[in-house]
Design a protein around this motif. Structure first.
Motif, mmCIF file in Angstrom:
data_model
loop_
_atom_site.group_PDB
_atom_site.id
_atom_site.type_symbol
_atom_site.label_atom_id
_atom_site.label_comp_id
_atom_site.label_asym_id
_atom_site.label_seq_id
_atom_site.Cartn_x
_atom_site.Cartn_y
_atom_site.Cartn_z
ATOM 1 N N SER A 192 -4.869 -49.042 38.849
ATOM 2 C CA SER A 192 -3.952 -50.140 38.514
ATOM 3 C C SER A 192 -4.380 -51.483 39.090
ATOM 4 O O SER A 192 -4.337 -52.505 38.405
ATOM 5 C CB SER A 192 -2.546 -49.786 38.988
ATOM 6 O OG SER A 192 -2.160 -48.550 38.435
ATOM 7 N N ALA A 200 -5.137 -48.099 29.678
ATOM 8 C CA ALA A 200 -4.868 -47.414 30.949
ATOM 9 C C ALA A 200 -3.408 -47.567 31.372
ATOM 10 O O ALA A 200 -3.118 -48.140 32.420
ATOM 11 C CB ALA A 200 -5.792 -47.977 32.043
ATOM 12 N N SER A 212 0.710 -52.181 40.665
ATOM 13 C CA SER A 212 1.396 -51.710 39.457
ATOM 14 C C SER A 212 2.721 -52.452 39.284
ATOM 15 O O SER A 212 3.267 -52.999 40.251
ATOM 16 C CB SER A 212 1.669 -50.202 39.554
ATOM 17 O OG SER A 212 2.646 -49.939 40.543
ATOM 18 N N THR A 213 3.248 -52.427 38.070
ATOM 19 C CA THR A 213 4.560 -53.039 37.842
ATOM 20 C C THR A 213 5.685 -52.270 38.548
ATOM 21 O O THR A 213 6.629 -52.901 39.031
ATOM 22 C CB THR A 213 4.863 -53.198 36.339
ATOM 23 O OG1 THR A 213 4.607 -51.950 35.685
ATOM 24 C CG2 THR A 213 3.986 -54.263 35.717
ATOM 25 N N ASP A 244 5.814 -45.047 35.606
ATOM 26 C CA ASP A 244 6.297 -44.852 34.243
ATOM 27 C C ASP A 244 6.693 -43.395 33.982
ATOM 28 O O ASP A 244 6.004 -42.468 34.420
ATOM 29 C CB ASP A 244 5.212 -45.269 33.248
ATOM 30 C CG ASP A 244 4.820 -46.731 33.430
ATOM 31 O OD1 ASP A 244 5.619 -47.487 34.011
ATOM 32 O OD2 ASP A 244 3.720 -47.100 33.002
ATOM 33 N N ILE A 298 3.947 -40.977 32.737
ATOM 34 C CA ILE A 298 2.953 -40.572 33.745
ATOM 35 C C ILE A 298 3.565 -39.460 34.595
ATOM 36 O O ILE A 298 2.943 -38.420 34.846
ATOM 37 C CB ILE A 298 2.537 -41.775 34.625
ATOM 38 C CG1 ILE A 298 1.891 -42.869 33.771
ATOM 39 C CG2 ILE A 298 1.618 -41.317 35.753
ATOM 40 C CD1 ILE A 298 1.611 -44.170 34.521
ATOM 41 N N GLU A 319 8.191 -50.904 29.843
ATOM 42 C CA GLU A 319 6.749 -50.989 30.130
ATOM 43 C C GLU A 319 5.983 -50.839 28.812
ATOM 44 O O GLU A 319 5.558 -49.742 28.440
ATOM 45 C CB GLU A 319 6.326 -49.884 31.111
ATOM 46 C CG GLU A 319 7.165 -49.758 32.374
ATOM 47 C CD GLU A 319 6.984 -50.904 33.363
ATOM 48 O OE1 GLU A 319 5.902 -51.530 33.365
ATOM 49 O OE2 GLU A 319 7.934 -51.173 34.128
HETATM 50 N N1 GLU Z 1 2.520 -49.380 33.395
HETATM 51 C C1 GLU Z 1 2.552 -49.758 34.769
HETATM 52 C C2 GLU Z 1 1.488 -50.771 35.091
HETATM 53 O O1 GLU Z 1 0.740 -51.163 34.254
HETATM 54 C C3 GLU Z 1 2.461 -48.576 35.671
HETATM 55 C C4 GLU Z 1 1.389 -47.603 35.358
HETATM 56 C C5 GLU Z 1 0.070 -47.961 35.981
HETATM 57 O O2 GLU Z 1 0.043 -48.383 37.137
HETATM 58 O O3 GLU Z 1 -0.941 -47.774 35.305
HETATM 59 O O4 GLU Z 1 1.418 -51.245 36.200
#
Ligand code: GLU
Length: 295
Positions: A109, A126, A177-178, A216, A219, A240
Motif C-alpha cells: 500500500s 492492487a 492505506s485509506t 477493505d 480483502i 473504497e
Molecule cells: N483500498 C485501500 C487502499 O487503497 C485499502 C487496501 C490496500 O491497502 O490496498 O488503501
C-alpha cells in the motif's frame, strides 16, 4: 487483425501505389499500416502513446499485491493470482501482450504512488482506492470495483461486532492505506497498529497482540475464507472504489484503460474474471461506472 488481413491491407496499398504510378518525390503517401483500425498491433495506437510503446515492447510491468487472497496472491509458481491480476491480464491482452509476458511487481500500500511516479511500474492494480489526495500524485482509471472498510477478528471474539466497538482496542492495518487514514482521523480512541502488509497482521491477531484487523471487506473476506478461526464483522463503513493507477499526466493512457474497462464490463469478461477469483467466495456485483474525471 489477423496476419492474413494485415497482409491483404498491405498488398492492396502496394498495388494502389503501383497502379497510380506514384510514390515518388514529394508525394505524401501514408504508410500502408495506417489503414488498420480494428485490431492491428501497434498500428492501432496513436504514435508516441503509452499504448503504442507497451504494445511495441510486448511487455508491461504491473504492480499488484502478493499476499491478498482473492485479489493478488502469489502462488507456488511465483505468479500472482486473483481478481486484480485478471484485470491486469485483460488490459495487457488489449495491448497484444500475453500474460506470460507481464512482469509482476509487488506494490504494498505505501509504495504504490512512488512506484508509479518513478516509472517502476506501468500500471498498479492492487486494491487501490481512488481518492483526491492520491490523484495529486497519480492518475486513476476506473473504478472497476467498489469495496468498503470493514473489520476482521478472531471468530472467538464476542466484543467486536462493528466499528463502534473498536474504542480502546488495538487494531492492525497497513501504513499508507485509506483504512489507516480513516482510523487515525475518525477513531481517536483506537490504538492503530500499522504493518507493511495485511497478511502481517494475522499473526499478531492470533497471538492477541492486536484485537482486530481493519481494511477493505473483500480483502478481509479472503483471509476469513482461508481460516475458520477468523471472521469479518459488521457492514462496510467507508467507500473504497478501486482504480488502476497510472502516471498522473498520462490522460491518454488513463482514458484508454477506461475504454477497456467499459468493454470488459459490457462483454462479460469482467464478470468471468470475478467469478473465477473473488467470486468463489463473494457475491457477483454489477460492474460500476467509470469516472473519466478531469484534473
Ligand atoms: N483500498 C485501500 C487502499 O487503497 C485499502 C487496501 C490496500 O491497502 O490496498 O488503501
Amino acid at each position: 487483425m489477423t496476419t492474413s488481413r494485415r497482409l491483404a491491407v498491405a498488398l492492396i496499398a502496394a498495388t494502389a501505389l503501383a497502379l497510380s504510378g506514384c510514390g515518388g518525390d514529394g508525394e505524401d503517401t501514408p504508410p500502408a499500416t495506417d489503414g488498420g483500425d480494428d485490431g492491428g498491433e501497434t498500428a492501432e495506437f496513436p504514435e508516441g502513446s503509452t499504448m503504442a510503446r507497451l504494445a511495441e515492447a510486448g511487455t508491461i510491468t504491473v504492480g499488484t499485491k502478493f499476499d491478498q487472497p482473492l485479489f493478488g496472491l502469489v502462488g507456488p509458481d511465483g505468479v500472482p493470482e486473483g481478481f486484480d491480476v485478471e484485470i491486469a491480464k485483460l488490459i495487457a491482452g488489449e495491448l497484444g501482450i500475453d500474460e506470460d509476458d507481464i512482469e509482476w511487481v509487488e506494490t504494498p500500500s505505501q509504495n504504490r504512488e512512488t512506484a508509479i511516479e518513478n516509472g517502476d511500474v506501468d500500471i498498479v492494480v492492487a486494491t487501490y482506492t481512488i481518492n483526491d489526495e492520491r490523484k495529486q500524485r497519480v492518475g486513476f482509471a476506473g473504478p472497476y470495483y467498489l469495496a468498503g472498510q470493514s473489520i476482521l477478528t478472531l471468530a472467538s471474539n464476542t466484543d467486536i461486532q462493528g466499528p463502534d466497538d473498536l474504542s480502546g482496542k488495538r487494531v492492525c492495518t497497513v501504513s499508507g492505506s485509506t483504512p489507516e487514514g480513516n482510523l487515525l482521523a475518525n477513531f481517536p480512541d483506537v490504538d492503530v497498529v500499522p504493518f507493511g502488509t495485511y497478511s502481517e497482521c494475522l499473526e499478531p491477531l492470533r497471538n492477541g497482540q492486536v484485537d482486530a484487523v481493519s481494511t477493505d471487506n473483500v480483502i478481509l473476506a479472503g483471509f476469513a475464507a482461508e481460516s475458520d478461526d477468523l471472521e469479518v464483522r459488521g457492514d462496510p463503513f467507508t467507500e473504497e472504489p478501486y482504480g488502476i493507477g497510472v502516471a498522473k499526466d498520462d490522460v491518454e493512457f488513463r482514458m484508454w484503460i477506461n475504454d477497456v474497462l467499459e468493454e470488459i464490463f459490457a462483454d462479460g469478461r469482467w464478470t468471468a474474471a470475478w467469478e473465477a477469483t473473488a467470486g468463489t467466495v463473494l457475491p457477483t456485483p454489477e460492474p460500476p461506472s467509470v469516472d473519466r474525471y478531469e484534473d
